[in-house]
Design an enzyme around this catalytic site. Structure first.
Site, PDB file in Angstrom:
ATOM      1  N   TYR A 112       0.884  -1.129  -0.206  1.00 32.48           N
ATOM      2  CA  TYR A 112      -0.146  -0.150   0.116  1.00 32.48           C
ATOM      3  C   TYR A 112       0.804   1.322   0.120  1.00 32.48           C
ATOM      4  CZ  TYR A 112      -3.808   3.294   0.876  1.00 32.48           C
ATOM      5  OH  TYR A 112      -4.600   4.184   0.759  1.00 32.48           O
ATOM      6  N   PHE A 116      -7.591  22.355 -23.834  1.00 28.86           N
ATOM      7  CA  PHE A 116      -7.673  20.996 -24.213  1.00 28.86           C
ATOM      8  C   PHE A 116      -9.022  20.661 -23.313  1.00 28.86           C
ATOM      9  CE2 PHE A 116      -7.608  16.481 -23.146  1.00 28.86           C
ATOM     10  CZ  PHE A 116      -7.670  15.948 -24.556  1.00 28.86           C
ATOM     11  N   THR A 117      -9.895  19.828 -23.594  1.00 24.64           N
ATOM     12  CA  THR A 117     -11.088  19.568 -23.215  1.00 24.64           C
ATOM     13  C   THR A 117     -11.034  19.197 -21.402  1.00 24.64           C
ATOM     14  OG1 THR A 117     -10.799  17.067 -23.631  1.00 24.64           O
ATOM     15  CG2 THR A 117     -12.081  18.498 -25.154  1.00 24.64           C
ATOM     16  N   ASP A 136       1.647  21.097 -19.956  1.00 24.83           N
ATOM     17  CA  ASP A 136       1.067  19.861 -20.233  1.00 24.83           C
ATOM     18  C   ASP A 136       2.062  18.888 -20.915  1.00 24.83           C
ATOM     19  OD1 ASP A 136      -0.427  17.726 -21.037  1.00 24.83           O
ATOM     20  OD2 ASP A 136      -2.245  19.019 -21.435  1.00 24.83           O
ATOM     21  N   LYS A 182       0.323   8.525 -23.149  1.00 27.35           N
ATOM     22  CA  LYS A 182       0.469   8.970 -24.431  1.00 27.35           C
ATOM     23  C   LYS A 182       2.002   8.628 -24.618  1.00 27.35           C
ATOM     24  CE  LYS A 182      -3.470  11.200 -24.199  1.00 27.35           C
ATOM     25  NZ  LYS A 182      -4.330  11.382 -22.875  1.00 27.35           N
ATOM     26  N   ARG A 240     -13.167  16.438 -33.583  1.00 32.78           N
ATOM     27  CA  ARG A 240     -12.682  17.406 -32.822  1.00 32.78           C
ATOM     28  C   ARG A 240     -13.045  18.625 -33.321  1.00 32.78           C
ATOM     29  NH1 ARG A 240     -10.195  15.227 -27.920  1.00 32.78           N
ATOM     30  NH2 ARG A 240     -12.346  15.375 -27.717  1.00 32.78           N
ATOM     31  N   PHE A 277     -18.723  15.461 -25.936  1.00 34.85           N
ATOM     32  CA  PHE A 277     -18.505  14.785 -27.013  1.00 34.85           C
ATOM     33  C   PHE A 277     -18.435  13.209 -26.593  1.00 34.85           C
ATOM     34  CE2 PHE A 277     -13.961  14.075 -25.726  1.00 34.85           C
ATOM     35  CZ  PHE A 277     -13.854  15.190 -24.760  1.00 34.85           C
TER      36      PHE A 277
HETATM   37  N1  F0G Z   1      -3.676  16.737 -21.526  1.00 35.54           N
HETATM   38  C1  F0G Z   1      -3.751  16.477 -23.271  1.00 35.54           C
HETATM   39  C2  F0G Z   1      -3.022  17.217 -24.068  1.00 35.54           C
HETATM   40  C3  F0G Z   1      -4.608  15.322 -23.569  1.00 35.54           C
HETATM   41  O1  F0G Z   1      -4.343  15.007 -24.924  1.00 35.54           O
HETATM   42  C4  F0G Z   1      -5.072  14.680 -22.470  1.00 35.54           C
HETATM   43  C5  F0G Z   1      -5.929  13.348 -23.057  1.00 35.54           C
HETATM   44  C6  F0G Z   1      -5.266  14.865 -21.308  1.00 35.54           C
HETATM   45  C7  F0G Z   1      -4.478  16.220 -20.914  1.00 35.54           C
HETATM   46  C8  F0G Z   1      -5.801  14.043 -20.281  1.00 35.54           C
HETATM   47  O2  F0G Z   1      -4.958  12.960 -19.814  1.00 35.54           O
HETATM   48  O3  F0G Z   1      -6.869  11.105 -20.596  1.00 35.54           O
HETATM   49  O4  F0G Z   1      -5.061  10.805 -19.054  1.00 35.54           O
HETATM   50  O5  F0G Z   1      -7.031  12.069 -18.353  1.00 35.54           O
HETATM   51  N2  F0G Z   1      -6.009  13.118 -24.214  1.00 35.54           N
HETATM   52  C9  F0G Z   1      -6.751  12.010 -24.664  1.00 35.54           C
HETATM   53  C10 F0G Z   1      -6.813  12.009 -26.245  1.00 35.54           C
HETATM   54  C11 F0G Z   1      -8.091  11.457 -23.977  1.00 35.54           C
HETATM   55  O6  F0G Z   1      -7.743  11.129 -26.778  1.00 35.54           O
HETATM   56  O7  F0G Z   1      -6.417  12.892 -26.800  1.00 35.54           O
HETATM   57  P1  F0G Z   1      -5.773  11.533 -19.377  1.00 35.54           P
END
Ligand code: F0G
Length: 465
Positions: free
Chosen positions: A80, A132-133, A223, A266, A390, A457
């Site tokens: 843990y 970013f979303t 980021d 990624k 997108r 989305f």
């Molecule tokens: N920042 C960027 C630039 C991203 O592309 C993503 C995720 C995140 C933050 C969030 O990270 O998914 O680990 O919580 N992008 C994915 C995509 C979902 O398909 O581009 P996460």
């Protein structure tokens, strides 16, 4: 007749690995695909992966791990507290990214949540090189307002610039003058800007950004999700970095920032995991305290020991020049094919994906009939290739007015997972995109019939008009 023998004009490169394990994929009939798409409400996020032939939905968590990473998973220490794998991960991040303090999280948005809650107060402004979303949503949930300070060209799919993700320092300074530095907790700097088509920032831009932020006492939070890909573009496109190892470029890039959020799914070649990195000990103390509330203890943050080991090893592999060259090279291969056939895509070709310019596929479909959502559906119908919208659906609604946000970019992303597909898969994709482009004029748009409140989305449903 050896003198007239026809010889190739090229010398090819190939991936620095060979395949050891395979996973079958299934070809479907047009009828099956019609049904699957209907069941999914024309949203590729709502499809079953079994109905997909080539899955280019995302490069997130879809990488193939190496034998070295799989071997590391057997060494998972599932204690843990104080798992040895955490210390391996911490050491890898310190070595390759150069930050001092590490807080593990279950994935990128876990880190974004903690960072946003720590630093943003209601009424603050968070400037960034395009939204970013999930990042913007966490900034908004903490009471902040995201302000786009990317250069104008990033919003133009045809503008050809080597570093199209750059911050417009004039826009940033104008914002600082207008609202005051005390209302700006940090600049949210993305390396290879996802929503602009995977476009990099230049080292010079980040250096100048650092100088500007130092003048006003503003932090820079990176980021770092695809920062290795950004480092590769710097190596390829900036004379000053020719021949410099990607690992060294990555370190320098990070050194101009005060910390980062990271989706390890990624660049880091794993299926799950992320982290928050910081240089300020007081902030680290707070983050380490918050992570136990939302993610897990500060030595696992939602990951298992084996996940952390796989990520530590993935980081080490991700910064190797031959890996990153093959990774981005495959994306470029697909893009060059499409450009040769005059298919409208975002240029220059980005690091993780090809972005189809849906507005130019379907000039007759207005943006409130979702051209990019339509294109993603048509591509699936043609060949079982799954992609992602997108455009206006991803952009969501303006929290103040409740109206759709109408982004200039109305795109479909063909995202290439790392070390997963072959050149033959890329050929199938390119030929299918061409077939869908040819049908353009006859295609009708969509109507949204269900809209969730957050990040619509992912779960919205549509019908054909
Ligand atoms: N920042 C960027 C630039 C991203 O592309 C993503 C995720 C995140 C933050 C969030 O990270 O998914 O680990 O919580 N992008 C994915 C995509 C979902 O398909 O581009 P996460």
């Amino acid at each position: 007749m050896p003198e007239t023998r026809k010889r190739p004009t090229r010398r090819s490169w190939a991936e620095p690995w060979k395949v050891k394990v395979v996973e079958p994929v299934r070809w479907t009939s047009r009828e099956q695909r019609e049904r699957a798409l209907d069941d999914a409400g024309f949203n590729t996020f709502l499809m079953r992966s079994e109905d997909v032939y080539i899955d280019l939905l995302t490069d997130s968590g879809t990488s193939a791990m190496s034998d070295y990473q799989w071997a590391g998973m057997m060494l998972g220490d599932e204690s843990y507290a104080g798992s040895r794998n955490f210390y391996h991960l911490e050491a890898a991040i310190q070595k390759y990214y150069g930050y001092r303090y590490i807080v593990p999280t279950h994935q990128g948005r876990g880190a974004e949540h903690i960072l946003s809650r720590m630093l943003i107060k209601p009424g603050d402004f968070v400037p960034g090189n395009m939204y970013f979303t999930t990042t913007r949503l966490h900034q908004e949930l903490a009471g902040g307002t995201f302000v786009d300070v990317v250069i104008d060209e990033a919003h133009d799919p045809r503008a050809w610039l080597p570093f199209k993700g750059n911050v417009d320092l004039n826009k940033l300074e104008a914002l600082i003058e207008k609202v005051g530095a005390d209302k700006i907790p940090y600049v949210s700097l993305a390396a290879t800007v996802n929503m602009a088509g995977g476009q990099p920032v230049s080292m010079q831009n980040v250096r100048e950004l650092r100088a500007l932020c130092d003048r006003y006492g503003i932090r820079i939070m990176l980021d770092a999700t695809r920062a290795v890909e950004n480092a590769y573009f710097i190596q390829q496109r900036d004379e000053d970095y020719r021949g410099v190892p990607v690992a060294a470029i990555l370190q320098e890039l990070c050194s101009y920032t005060d910390g980062c959020t990271m989706s390890g799914k990624k660049d880091s070649l794993v299926n799950i995991g992320g982290w928050l990195a910081l240089n300020d000990p007081a902030l680290f103390d707070e983050a380490r305290n918050m992570v136990v509330v939302y993610e897990g203890l500060h030595t696992y943050g939602g990951m298992s020991g084996r996940d952390m080991e796989a990520m530590a090893r993935g980081i080490e592999e991700s910064v190797q020049d031959d890996h990153i060259r093959a990774r981005v090279g495959q994306v470029e291969y697909l893009g060059m094919n499409l450009l040769e056939w005059s298919i409208p895509i975002v240029e220059p070709i980005g690091g993780h994906a090809i972005y189809l310019d849906a507005a130019r596929f379907y000039p007759h479909i207005p943006q409130d009939q979702f051209p990019a959502q339509t294109l993603a559906a048509e591509l699936y119908l043609d060949s079982g290739v799954r992609s992602m919208e997108r455009g206006v659906v991803s952009a969501g609604r303006d929290p103040a007015t409740g109206d759709h946000r109408y982004p200039k970019l109305e795109l479909v992303r063909l995202t290439i997972p790392r070390r997963v597909y072959t050149q033959a898969h890329m050929d199938v994709v390119a030929e299918s995109v061409d077939a869908v482009f040819e049908e353009g004029k006859k295609t009708r748009g969509l109507r949204m019939v269900y809209e969730p409140k957050y990040l619509r989305f992912f779960q919205a449903r549509f019908e054909r008009l």
